[in-house]
Design an enzyme around this catalytic site. Sequence first.
Site, PDB file in Angstrom:
ATOM      1  CG  ASN A  36      -7.217  -2.865  -5.441  1.00  0.00           C
ATOM      2  OD1 ASN A  36      -6.651  -2.847  -5.179  1.00  0.00           O
ATOM      3  ND2 ASN A  36      -8.262  -1.531  -4.430  1.00  0.00           N
ATOM      4  CG  ASP A  66      -2.008   0.782   0.877  1.00  0.00           C
ATOM      5  OD1 ASP A  66      -2.237   1.773  -0.139  1.00  0.00           O
ATOM      6  OD2 ASP A  66      -2.534   1.386   2.433  1.00  0.00           O
TER       7      ASP A  66
HETATM    8  C1  FPP Z   1      -2.261   0.076  -3.278  1.00  0.00           C
HETATM    9  O1  FPP Z   1      -1.936   1.267  -3.295  1.00  0.00           O
HETATM   10  C2  FPP Z   1      -1.810  -0.371  -4.624  1.00  0.00           C
HETATM   11  C3  FPP Z   1      -2.229  -1.085  -5.463  1.00  0.00           C
HETATM   12  C4  FPP Z   1      -4.169  -0.865  -5.084  1.00  0.00           C
HETATM   13  C5  FPP Z   1      -1.239  -1.733  -6.412  1.00  0.00           C
HETATM   14  C6  FPP Z   1      -0.625  -2.576  -5.846  1.00  0.00           C
HETATM   15  C7  FPP Z   1       0.244  -2.531  -7.687  1.00  0.00           C
HETATM   16  C8  FPP Z   1       1.610  -2.619  -7.879  1.00  0.00           C
HETATM   17  C9  FPP Z   1       2.700  -2.739  -7.058  1.00  0.00           C
HETATM   18  C10 FPP Z   1       1.819  -2.572  -8.791  1.00  0.00           C
HETATM   19  C11 FPP Z   1       3.106  -3.942  -9.211  1.00  0.00           C
HETATM   20  C12 FPP Z   1       2.293  -5.663  -8.876  1.00  0.00           C
HETATM   21  C13 FPP Z   1       2.930  -6.483  -9.210  1.00  0.00           C
HETATM   22  C14 FPP Z   1       1.980  -7.911  -8.321  1.00  0.00           C
HETATM   23  C15 FPP Z   1       4.101  -6.187 -10.354  1.00  0.00           C
HETATM   24  P1  FPP Z   1      -2.564   2.300  -3.220  1.00  0.00           P
HETATM   25  O2  FPP Z   1      -2.478   3.159  -4.532  1.00  0.00           O
HETATM   26  O3  FPP Z   1      -4.190   1.906  -2.406  1.00  0.00           O
HETATM   27  O4  FPP Z   1      -1.481   3.911  -2.829  1.00  0.00           O
HETATM   28  P2  FPP Z   1      -2.676   5.123  -1.928  1.00  0.00           P
HETATM   29  O5  FPP Z   1      -2.962   3.929  -0.408  1.00  0.00           O
HETATM   30  O6  FPP Z   1      -1.559   5.898  -0.982  1.00  0.00           O
HETATM   31  O7  FPP Z   1      -3.751   5.333  -2.547  1.00  0.00           O
END
Ligand code: FPP
Length: 223
Positions: free
Chosen positions: A50, A2
Site C-alpha cells: 500500500n 477492501d
Molecule cells: C483497501 O481499500 C483498504 C485499505 C488499504 C485501508 C484499510 C484501512 C481502513 C479500513 C481504515 C481503518 C483501519 C483500522 C484498523 C482502523 P481500497 O482503498 O483498496 O479500496 P478500493 O479497492 O475500492 O480502491
Amino acid sequence: MDGNGRWAEGRGLDRLSGHAAGAEAVLKAIEASSELGIEYLSLYAFSLDNFKRPKREIFGIFGIIADFLEEKLIPLVKAKNYRLRFIGDLQSLPPDLLGSVSKANVAGLNNSGMTIIIALGYSGRAEIAAAFNYILERRVLDSDMSPVTYEEIERSLSTAMLPDPDAVVRYGGYQRLSDFLPLQTVYSELFFLDKLWPDFEKRDLYEISGKFERIRRNYGNIN
Ligand code: FPP
C-alpha cells in the site's frame, strides 16, 4: 477490508472518506466478533504494498488509523478487556502513528479478553524472509547445521504464539489474499464477499460464522 476507495468514489466522495467509513466499519466488526465469542480478530489495515499509493492517500489513511487508535480503540480495549497486537514493519510507519501504536500496545497489555491483531506495513513475503534471516543468523552463531523445521519457522514469524486463522474474510469482490499471512492461512476457510468494506454489517459475520460451523475440517485426514 477492501473497497473503501470504490465506496467513496461511488458516492462522489474523496477516497479518504471511504477509509474513514472503513474505520467505522471496523468498530462494528469488533463488536460482532466479540458477540460471537471469536478469540482472535486480525485486521489487515495497511500492507507494505500500500506504500505504492499516492502520498496524500497514505498519510490520510495513517491519520485515520492514528485517530481511530487514540479515540476509539484504546478506550474500547480498556473498557472491554481486549488484548492488542500489531504485526508488520512498524518501523516503516511515521513517528506520530508509531506513537499511537505504542500507546495502544500498552493499553491492552494486562488484558485477557479477545485479541485484536492489526497488520500495519505488513507483508507475508517480507515476514517469511525476516524469519529465514533470523533462523540463519542463529544457525551461523551456533555453528548449527541441523535442518530447519516448520515449527522453527512458525516460532520466528510475527504471529508466533498466535493460532493460525480459522477463517479469512475479504470484502470488495476480489478473490485473493494479497500477501496476508500466507503461511498461517494454508488451512483457513476463505470467505469472499462482493460488498464493499464500509458496507459491513454485523449479520455478515453472523452468517459467515454459521457457515463456518457447518464446515468439516479434515486437515488432510478423513472425518
Ligand atoms: C483497501 O481499500 C483498504 C485499505 C488499504 C485501508 C484499510 C484501512 C481502513 C479500513 C481504515 C481503518 C483501519 C483500522 C484498523 C482502523 P481500497 O482503498 O483498496 O479500496 P478500493 O479497492 O475500492 O480502491
